[in-house]
Design a protein around this motif. Sequence first.
Motif, short mmCIF file in Angstrom:
data_model
loop_
_atom_site.label_atom_id
_atom_site.label_comp_id
_atom_site.label_asym_id
_atom_site.label_seq_id
_atom_site.Cartn_x
_atom_site.Cartn_y
_atom_site.Cartn_z
N ALA A 89 0.78 -1.16 -0.34
CA ALA A 89 0.10 -0.09 0.00
C ALA A 89 0.99 1.43 0.05
CB ALA A 89 -1.04 0.15 1.05
N THR A 90 1.66 1.45 -0.89
CA THR A 90 2.71 2.52 -0.84
C THR A 90 2.06 3.78 -1.54
OG1 THR A 90 3.51 1.63 -3.08
CG2 THR A 90 4.65 0.90 -1.05
N ASP A 91 1.01 3.68 -1.98
CA ASP A 91 0.67 5.04 -2.57
C ASP A 91 -0.93 5.55 -1.91
OD1 ASP A 91 2.86 5.40 -4.29
OD2 ASP A 91 2.00 3.67 -5.47
N HIS A 92 -0.80 5.27 -0.72
CA HIS A 92 -2.12 5.16 0.07
C HIS A 92 -1.98 6.58 1.18
CE1 HIS A 92 -2.82 1.71 -1.78
NE2 HIS A 92 -4.06 1.36 -1.12
N ASN A 93 -3.05 7.33 1.59
CA ASN A 93 -2.93 7.99 2.61
C ASN A 93 -3.34 7.17 3.76
OD1 ASN A 93 -5.80 7.89 2.94
ND2 ASN A 93 -6.25 9.46 1.75
N LEU A 94 -3.53 7.90 4.90
CA LEU A 94 -3.50 6.90 6.40
C LEU A 94 -4.83 6.18 6.32
CD1 LEU A 94 -2.70 6.29 9.03
CD2 LEU A 94 -3.80 8.06 9.91
N PHE A 95 -5.96 6.66 6.24
CA PHE A 95 -7.27 5.98 6.27
C PHE A 95 -7.15 4.73 5.10
CE2 PHE A 95 -10.55 8.41 9.13
CZ PHE A 95 -9.47 8.62 9.93
N ASN A 96 -6.94 5.15 3.80
CA ASN A 96 -6.90 4.20 3.00
C ASN A 96 -5.80 2.94 3.17
OD1 ASN A 96 -9.02 5.49 1.53
ND2 ASN A 96 -7.56 6.46 0.20
N TRP A 97 -4.62 3.35 3.78
CA TRP A 97 -3.65 2.45 4.00
C TRP A 97 -3.98 1.70 5.17
CZ3 TRP A 97 -0.63 2.71 8.81
CH2 TRP A 97 0.65 2.22 8.74
N LEU A 98 -4.64 2.13 6.18
CA LEU A 98 -5.18 1.33 7.11
C LEU A 98 -6.09 0.15 6.81
CD1 LEU A 98 -5.40 4.00 10.08
CD2 LEU A 98 -3.87 2.05 10.05
N VAL A 99 -7.02 0.77 5.81
CA VAL A 99 -8.15 -0.09 5.46
C VAL A 99 -7.39 -1.25 4.54
CG1 VAL A 99 -10.29 -0.24 4.01
CG2 VAL A 99 -9.89 1.44 5.64
N ALA A 100 -6.27 -1.01 3.84
CA ALA A 100 -5.76 -1.91 2.99
C ALA A 100 -5.07 -3.08 4.00
CB ALA A 100 -4.88 -1.23 2.33
N LEU A 101 -4.56 -2.64 5.07
CA LEU A 101 -3.54 -3.48 5.78
C LEU A 101 -4.02 -4.05 7.08
CD1 LEU A 101 -0.14 -1.35 5.63
CD2 LEU A 101 -1.01 -3.65 4.12
N TYR A 102 -5.13 -3.51 7.74
CA TYR A 102 -5.81 -4.29 8.70
C TYR A 102 -6.38 -5.46 8.70
CZ TYR A 102 -6.23 -0.44 12.42
OH TYR A 102 -5.98 0.51 13.40
N PRO A 103 -7.01 -5.90 7.46
CA PRO A 103 -7.14 -7.26 7.34
C PRO A 103 -6.14 -8.32 7.36
CG PRO A 103 -8.30 -6.17 5.75
CD PRO A 103 -7.44 -5.28 6.32
N THR A 104 -4.67 -7.75 6.94
CA THR A 104 -3.52 -8.69 7.07
C THR A 104 -3.08 -8.75 8.47
OG1 THR A 104 -3.06 -8.24 4.75
CG2 THR A 104 -1.25 -8.91 6.38
N TRP A 105 -2.93 -7.63 9.28
CA TRP A 105 -2.56 -7.21 10.62
C TRP A 105 -3.24 -7.93 11.42
CZ3 TRP A 105 -2.05 -1.25 10.07
CH2 TRP A 105 -1.06 -1.00 9.38
N ALA A 106 -4.62 -8.31 11.28
CA ALA A 106 -5.55 -8.89 12.04
C ALA A 106 -5.28 -10.71 12.21
CB ALA A 106 -6.77 -8.63 11.52
#
Length: 466
Positions: A89-106
């Motif tokens: 998610a190298t081209d995202h702002n914070l909220f979009n970055w979090l939405v993209a990565l939370y499913p993996t971090w979880a």
Amino acid sequence: MAASASPDSAVARIIIENCAIATVDADDTEYASGHVVVAGNRIESVGAGPAPEGLDGVVRRVDGTGHLLTPGLVNTHHHFYQWITRGLATDHNLFNWLVALYPTWARIDEPMAAAAAQGSLAMMARGGVTTAMDHHYVYPRGSGDLSGAIIKAASDMGVRFTLARGSMDRGESDGGLPPDFAVESLEGALAATEETIDRHHDASFDAMTQVAVAPCSPFSVSTDLLKQGAELARRKGVRLHTHGSETVEEEKFCHELFGMGPTDYFESTGWLGEDVWMAHCVHMNDSDIAAFGRTGTGVAHCPSSNARLAAGIARVPDMLAAGVPVGLGVDGTASNESGELHTELRNALLINRLGAHREAALNARQALRLGTYGGARVLGRAAQIGSVEEGKLADLVLWKLDGLGHSTIADPVTALVFGAAAPVTLSLVNGKPVVEDARLLTVDEDAIARTARDESQRLARIAAAG
């Protein structure tokens, strides 16, 4: 005031001499060629010229010619688990970055958290960090003892450490960003945080492990968790940490949900004070900065992450002018893939010069202070670490500045901050060597790299399978 050191003929001593020294004390005392004597885990003396003759118990004498000695770097904000999700998610702002990565971090579990912590700590320690912190707030159900794994990694590395035991209780169904299965209940988060404090927090002068109470952010925790978390921290006598005012989206979220901006919201929940520090604080107006200065609330400035996520430029010069304690943070390596704090000295200076104050924003010595004494103050440990002074703990770094990258820069502090990343010839934590000749002594770097890669690939497979 630092505790006074008592000469002891039986204690082992290390002498470092013939080096430039930036003490980062209250007067910014510097020596073009000086010495430091370490006795046990304390700084026994520091001054100009060679060390005193005839000292007993000298077990090592280091010739620091061509080097600069500084306090060890202090990291005030990080998310270790993100080491195994770098480059996404190298081209995202914070909220979009979090939405993209939370499913993996979880999907993280204890072996993943351990490997990620080892990688994050190794990268920082070999680059001059002697005190690290981790804001860990993702505790999926059935994931194991994540806090214990992180603390063990820091202990094995031999660095001083603060675990900011994070939490989230606002999942997607309650308007938050993380998946519901990745958040805790209010009662569960508070109970687990208190248990972590009871098991691991050390309040002593030379503590190697401390714990802070750290609900994640206004958009992932409930107001009750913030309020009761603050009450818990003050009942236990520990510090408080969270994210604050990071993006314009966060400010909008707070106004829509709470009818006020982030700083006013935090104040309403008991989250301003000398025992509090917040990460980022990019979008703060004059009133916000004045409130932080009035209450002594600290800030972890994360310039590389702020740029990576296009969050903006924090008003660090204005914060400092208002008396706000400010330190530096790496932030998680999913938003600062280098994972090194010494590069943040340079980035803090350069990025702040793009702001309103331009070339007067920060200078090299102010940047070094942010990364050392400023960080110690933010973590509540300025009496013990953060400057090279008699009686303080021997957390020291010897930077090599006579090589290709720095040899033509006459001023050593300018060389360290403006120049390329300087190699670490020696790093002491609590008086013990952790790094020598840019190589970790306490752990196997290559083994850490292999394990982290394997766990990163395992996490990716699990996340892809849903």
